[in-house]
Design a protein around this motif. Structure first.
Motif, short mmCIF file in Angstrom:
data_model
loop_
_atom_site.label_atom_id
_atom_site.label_comp_id
_atom_site.label_asym_id
_atom_site.label_seq_id
_atom_site.Cartn_x
_atom_site.Cartn_y
_atom_site.Cartn_z
N THR A 277 7.39 6.13 10.89
CA THR A 277 5.97 6.18 11.21
C THR A 277 6.30 7.65 11.65
O THR A 277 4.74 8.12 12.10
CB THR A 277 6.66 5.11 12.70
N GLN A 278 6.62 8.98 11.39
CA GLN A 278 6.28 10.00 11.35
C GLN A 278 5.54 10.54 10.26
O GLN A 278 4.33 11.69 10.90
CB GLN A 278 7.47 10.68 12.03
N GLU A 279 6.06 10.25 9.32
CA GLU A 279 4.59 10.74 8.42
C GLU A 279 3.16 10.03 8.78
O GLU A 279 2.44 10.76 8.29
CB GLU A 279 5.23 10.54 7.23
N LYS A 280 3.38 9.06 8.69
CA LYS A 280 2.19 8.06 9.07
C LYS A 280 1.28 9.18 10.15
O LYS A 280 0.11 9.90 10.62
CB LYS A 280 2.39 7.32 9.72
N GLN A 281 1.79 9.30 11.24
CA GLN A 281 1.70 10.28 12.58
C GLN A 281 0.58 11.42 11.82
O GLN A 281 -0.69 12.22 12.26
CB GLN A 281 2.61 10.98 13.51
N LEU A 282 1.81 12.28 11.08
CA LEU A 282 1.42 14.18 10.47
C LEU A 282 0.45 13.83 10.00
O LEU A 282 -0.80 14.03 9.57
CB LEU A 282 2.41 14.27 9.82
N LEU A 283 -0.06 12.62 8.96
CA LEU A 283 -1.29 12.00 8.40
C LEU A 283 -2.80 12.01 8.89
O LEU A 283 -3.42 12.58 8.68
CB LEU A 283 -0.89 11.00 6.83
N SER B 36 0.43 -1.28 0.13
CA SER B 36 0.02 -0.17 0.28
C SER B 36 1.05 1.31 -0.25
O SER B 36 2.19 1.06 0.32
CB SER B 36 -0.82 0.17 0.95
N PRO B 37 0.32 2.31 0.07
CA PRO B 37 1.43 3.54 -0.66
C PRO B 37 1.48 3.72 0.79
O PRO B 37 2.24 4.59 1.08
CB PRO B 37 0.53 4.57 -1.29
N LEU B 38 1.13 3.73 2.09
CA LEU B 38 0.85 3.76 3.17
C LEU B 38 2.10 3.53 3.93
O LEU B 38 2.84 3.33 4.37
CB LEU B 38 -0.42 3.75 3.78
N ASP B 39 2.30 2.40 3.46
CA ASP B 39 3.52 1.61 3.63
C ASP B 39 4.87 1.87 3.38
O ASP B 39 5.86 1.91 3.69
CB ASP B 39 3.39 -0.15 2.81
N THR B 40 4.52 3.22 2.47
CA THR B 40 5.76 3.48 2.08
C THR B 40 6.56 4.98 3.36
O THR B 40 7.34 5.40 3.22
CB THR B 40 6.43 3.89 0.94
#
Length: 154
Positions: free
Chosen positions: A107-113, A100-104
């Motif tokens: 952790t910080q980018e996921k948190q920000l998103l 998934s695009p989210l897999d790339t």
């Protein structure tokens, strides 16, 4: 050395005849002409004529384009090409992308998103404006520092 064109087999000739019958039956209703079909296929009008009159064989690209234009299934005029297309599709489904695009994202980018997506739309717009302005400030500061460094070096 001149290479002779390989003649169409019986199945290809039958495909062309079925396609031509469908084309003739639907062209008026759909407002089609060989010139319009040619433009859609990215070929000249004589190439369309050659396909409809079994001078040249249909291929997957031409068959799918004709099917879209005539609003029919490829199987309606070429069962063998329909089978080839189905086989191509199966190979796509056999090896689906598991990433998934989210897999790339880090952790910080996921948190920000996640934080961004929880904001109301108005706040999201404000946030994007503010972060863009801050990035521009930092870019400008970097360029100024770089110019000073280059000036000192010379």
């Amino acid at each position: 050395m001149v290479m002779k064109k390989r003649p169409l087999n019986d199945e290809q000739i039958a495909d062309a005849k079925r396609l031509k019958a469908l084309y003739n039956a639907k062209k008026k209703e759909l407002g089609l002409s060989q010139a319009i079909v040619a433009d859609h296929l990215g070929v000249v009008q004589s190439a369309v004529n050659s396909l409809l009159n079994a001078i040249n064989a249909l291929n997957v690209h031409n068959a799918t384009s004709f099917a879209r234009l005539l609003r029919v299934s490829v199987n309606d005029f070429s069962p063998s090409l329909a089978k080839e297309i189905a086989s191509m599709y199966e190979t796509i489904e056999l090896y689906p992308s598991t990433l998934s695009p989210l897999d790339t994202l880090s952790t910080q980018e996921k948190q920000l998103l996640e934080i961004f997506n929880d904001l109301p739309k108005k706040e999201q717009d404000k946030f994007v404006k503010e972060i863009s302005a801050r990035k521009n400030e930092l870019d400008q500061l970097y360029e100024e520092m770089k110019a000073v460094k280059e000036k000192r070096a010379s």
